[in-house]
Design a protein around this motif. Sequence first.
Motif, PDB file in Angstrom:
ATOM      1  N   GLU A   1       0.802  -1.227   0.000  1.00  0.00           N
ATOM      2  CA  GLU A   1       0.000   0.000   0.000  1.00  0.00           C
ATOM      3  C   GLU A   1       0.835   1.277   0.000  1.00  0.00           C
ATOM      4  N   THR A   2       2.155   1.132   0.085  1.00  0.00           N
ATOM      5  CA  THR A   2       3.025   2.310   0.124  1.00  0.00           C
ATOM      6  C   THR A   2       3.822   2.403  -1.160  1.00  0.00           C
ATOM      7  N   ASN A   3       3.434   3.354  -2.005  1.00  0.00           N
ATOM      8  CA  ASN A   3       4.171   3.601  -3.237  1.00  0.00           C
ATOM      9  C   ASN A   3       5.184   4.724  -3.023  1.00  0.00           C
ATOM     10  N   GLY A   4       6.239   4.693  -3.796  1.00  0.00           N
ATOM     11  CA  GLY A   4       7.244   5.741  -3.705  1.00  0.00           C
ATOM     12  C   GLY A   4       8.167   5.702  -4.902  1.00  0.00           C
TER      13      GLY A   4
ATOM     14  N   GLU B   1      10.415  14.152   6.682  1.00  0.00           N
ATOM     15  CA  GLU B   1      10.850  15.381   6.036  1.00  0.00           C
ATOM     16  C   GLU B   1      10.442  16.590   6.882  1.00  0.00           C
ATOM     17  N   PRO B   2      11.121  17.737   6.690  1.00  0.00           N
ATOM     18  CA  PRO B   2      10.822  18.926   7.513  1.00  0.00           C
ATOM     19  C   PRO B   2       9.362  19.363   7.477  1.00  0.00           C
ATOM     20  N   ASN B   3       8.675  19.171   6.331  1.00  0.00           N
ATOM     21  CA  ASN B   3       7.272  19.593   6.255  1.00  0.00           C
ATOM     22  C   ASN B   3       6.335  18.672   7.033  1.00  0.00           C
ATOM     23  N   GLY B   4       6.818  17.502   7.441  1.00  0.00           N
ATOM     24  CA  GLY B   4       6.025  16.589   8.245  1.00  0.00           C
ATOM     25  C   GLY B   4       4.998  15.790   7.477  1.00  0.00           C
ATOM     26  N   LEU B   5       4.850  16.023   6.171  1.00  0.00           N
ATOM     27  CA  LEU B   5       3.824  15.338   5.396  1.00  0.00           C
ATOM     28  C   LEU B   5       4.348  14.083   4.688  1.00  0.00           C
ATOM     29  N   LEU B   6       5.639  14.013   4.534  1.00  0.00           N
ATOM     30  CA  LEU B   6       6.227  12.893   3.806  1.00  0.00           C
ATOM     31  C   LEU B   6       7.388  12.293   4.597  1.00  0.00           C
ATOM     32  N   LEU B   7       7.690  11.051   4.242  1.00  0.00           N
ATOM     33  CA  LEU B   7       8.830  10.353   4.811  1.00  0.00           C
ATOM     34  C   LEU B   7       9.835  10.051   3.702  1.00  0.00           C
TER      35      LEU B   7
ATOM     36  N   ILE C   1       7.006   9.169   0.372  1.00  0.00           N
ATOM     37  CA  ILE C   1       6.304   8.195   1.198  1.00  0.00           C
ATOM     38  C   ILE C   1       5.345   8.954   2.118  1.00  0.00           C
ATOM     39  N   PRO C   2       4.043   8.691   2.058  1.00  0.00           N
ATOM     40  CA  PRO C   2       3.095   9.379   2.960  1.00  0.00           C
ATOM     41  C   PRO C   2       3.460   9.162   4.428  1.00  0.00           C
ATOM     42  N   TYR C   3       3.240  10.185   5.252  1.00  0.00           N
ATOM     43  CA  TYR C   3       3.646  10.118   6.663  1.00  0.00           C
ATOM     44  C   TYR C   3       2.907   9.035   7.429  1.00  0.00           C
TER      45      TYR C   3
END
Length: 285
Positions: A191-194, A246-252, A210-212
Motif C-alpha cells: 500500500e506504500t508507493n514511492g 521530512e521537515p514539512n512533516g507530510l512525507l517520509l 512516502i506518505p507520513y
Amino acid sequence: MLKLFRNKYFWLVALLVVVALITIGATSTPRDNLTMVEKMLHELYTPLQSGVAKFRDNGVGWSNIFSEKKSLLKRIQILEGKNQKMALENQALREYKAEALRLQKLLDFKNRNLDTYDMVPAGIIARSPSNWYKTIIIDRGTVHGIKKGMPVINAEGLVGRITSVSQESSQVSLITDREMAVGVILQRTRETNGIVEGQGNSNSLCMNNIPYYSVIKKYDKVVTSGLSTTYPKGIEVGFIRNIEREPNGLLLTAEVQPVVNFDKLEEVFVVTGYRAPAGENGALE
C-alpha cells in the motif's frame, strides 16, 4: 770412493737397507711369532695407518654429505616448482567453481522465469570510473536484440536499464546512478508507493514521496511497482535501512540498501519481453 765410506750417512742408509731386507725376508713367509724388530715396526706403523684410514673415511664422509646436500637442494627446487604449479591450478579451479556457481544460479533464475520474462544473458566488459555516474558496459547490442530502455536484472534483483546501444555492446545505467528513478512499492503492505532514486556517490538508494501515515518498517522489502513502462512489476530492488520524516512533516524518506552487490556484478540479464501473470497488465512488450 774412500770418502763415501767415511760418510756416516752412507752407513746409516746401508744399515736401514739391511734391516729392511731382513724384515722383508722374515715376514715373507707365514709365521706365528714376530721378532722384536717386527713388533716395533708394527707399533710404529699402526697409528700412522689408523690416521690415514680415518682421514680417508672422513674425506669420503664429507664428500657424501656435500653430494647429498646438492641432491636435496635439487629435490627441493623440483618440489617448490610443483607446489607453485599446484597453487596456480588450485586458484584456477576455485575461479572455475565460483563461475560455475554464478552461472548455475543465473540458469536456475532464468528457468524459473521462462513464463514471465524473455531474457538475453550478458557479461560485463567495462565499468565507469566515475563515482557520480554509475554505468557498466555489457557485451550485447543491437545484433542480439537489445534496445534502449530495456530493464537489466540478475538473480538478486534490479540492476538498471539500457541507456545506449551499439551493434556489439550496450551501456547500462545502474539504479544507483544519480539520474535513475524507479517506481516502487513495499512488498509487505502493498500500500506504500514511492520513488527510489540513485545517490550517485554511494551504493545506497533514497526512497522519496512516502506518505507520513505509511506503515513502513526497517528491513521491509522494496519491489518495482509496475506503474512505469520500463520496469515489470515485482522485481526486488532492496530493503529499508533507515527512515526519516521530512521537515514539512507530510512525507517520509527512507534509505534503501540494494539487494544487488554492484561491486561483484559480472553477469546480467537484459529483459527483452515481459508477460504479466494472470490478472496483471504487462508493462513491457
